[in-house]
Design an enzyme around this catalytic site. Structure first.
Site, PDB file in Angstrom:
ATOM      1  N   HIS A  71       0.820  -1.210   0.000  1.00  0.00           N
ATOM      2  CA  HIS A  71       0.000   0.000   0.000  1.00  0.00           C
ATOM      3  C   HIS A  71       0.856   1.263   0.000  1.00  0.00           C
ATOM      4  CE1 HIS A  71      -3.093   2.692   2.203  1.00  0.00           C
ATOM      5  NE2 HIS A  71      -3.525   2.521   0.957  1.00  0.00           N
ATOM      6  N   HIS A  78      -1.463  11.274  -2.043  1.00  0.00           N
ATOM      7  CA  HIS A  78      -2.794  10.863  -1.628  1.00  0.00           C
ATOM      8  C   HIS A  78      -3.710  12.052  -1.370  1.00  0.00           C
ATOM      9  CE1 HIS A  78      -5.918   9.695   1.291  1.00  0.00           C
ATOM     10  NE2 HIS A  78      -5.935   8.547   0.640  1.00  0.00           N
TER      11      HIS A  78
END
Length: 245
Positions: free
Chosen positions: A12, A54
């Protein structure tokens, strides 16, 4: 189902928590732990350069402030994206999608690109990220998997590069979730791991779609997903789970 060329285990944001997320340093750390597939978030600079981050705002993971998508790449390239994590990574720059592609292609790694638009820029981000991905991976045997929570982003990707594989990201199963994935031409559903059970896995499989989960960080959840026969596990805990398992 169509053949699935990707590994089950996905690191991730590159290396989860062990390195500054969404940087080349994180991908290198993930690779050092044996991972061969990495998830990352891609958005656009003000001048249309796909780069990894992000959040919409720069503040949490860089030395900058404000909305990243409002700055040109020439300004973003000067930011420190590593010091927030630890002194070891001080000075680590933001990564472009192109630099990540070069690294992955040179080492036969796989990539899951989450299209993460700056709010209000959903369709364009999907179009541009897909176009860049198609060009960067044009000679690769296995293209990246494009995913997003944003339907408009996936619509843009599908309209621009229909041959690139797509996955719909879900944090809940609203009515018509599978129909939405079908309409978008998705090959996979990527959802909060708690949403998978025998019934939802069977529904996705009956539609010819693969089943992936985020963000899976404890052994009980991993064992449940393996028992269900799901296809992909996205984890922060690259130090705990071996990608060979």
């Amino acid at each position: 189902m169509t053949p699935w060329p990707y590994p089950r285990w996905v690191a991730h944001r590159g290396a989860g928590k062990l390195a500054p997320e969404n940087t080349l340093a994180a991908i290198r750390v993930g690779a050092a732990h044996g991972y061969r597939m990495f998830e990352c978030d891609a958005k656009l600079s003000a001048d249309g350069v796909p780069f990894l981050m992000h959040d919409a705002a720069l503040d949490r993971t860089t030395s900058g402030q404000g909305i990243g998508g409002k700055l040109p790449w020439s300004d973003l390239a000067l930011l420190d994206a590593g010091s927030w994590h630890s002194r070891v990574f001080a000075g680590e720059p933001l990564a472009t999608l192109a630099s990540v592609a070069r690294f992955c292609l040179a080492n036969d790694y796989f990539l899951n690109i989450e299209i993460k638009p700056t709010p209000g820029n959903e369709r364009e981000t999907g179009e541009v990220v897909a176009s860049h991905a198609a060009r960067l991976w044009q000679d690769a045997a296995v293209p990246p998997l494009l995913t997003s929570f944003q339907v408009e982003a996936l619509e843009g990707a599908a309209a621009t590069q229909p041959d690139l594989p797509r996955g719909l990201l879900l944090d809940h199963l609203s009515e018509g979730w599978l129909d939405t994935a079908r309409r978008l031409g998705c090959v996979a559903i990527v959802c909060d791991h708690a949403l998978w059970d025998a019934a939802t896995v069977a529904e996705a499989r009956a539609a010819g779609m693969r089943t992936l989960s985020y963000t899976v960080n404890d052994d009980c959840a991993v064992q449940r997903l393996l028992t269900l026969g799901t296809d992909g596990i996205i984890t922060d805990r690259i130090d705990l789970f071996s990608p060979a398992s």
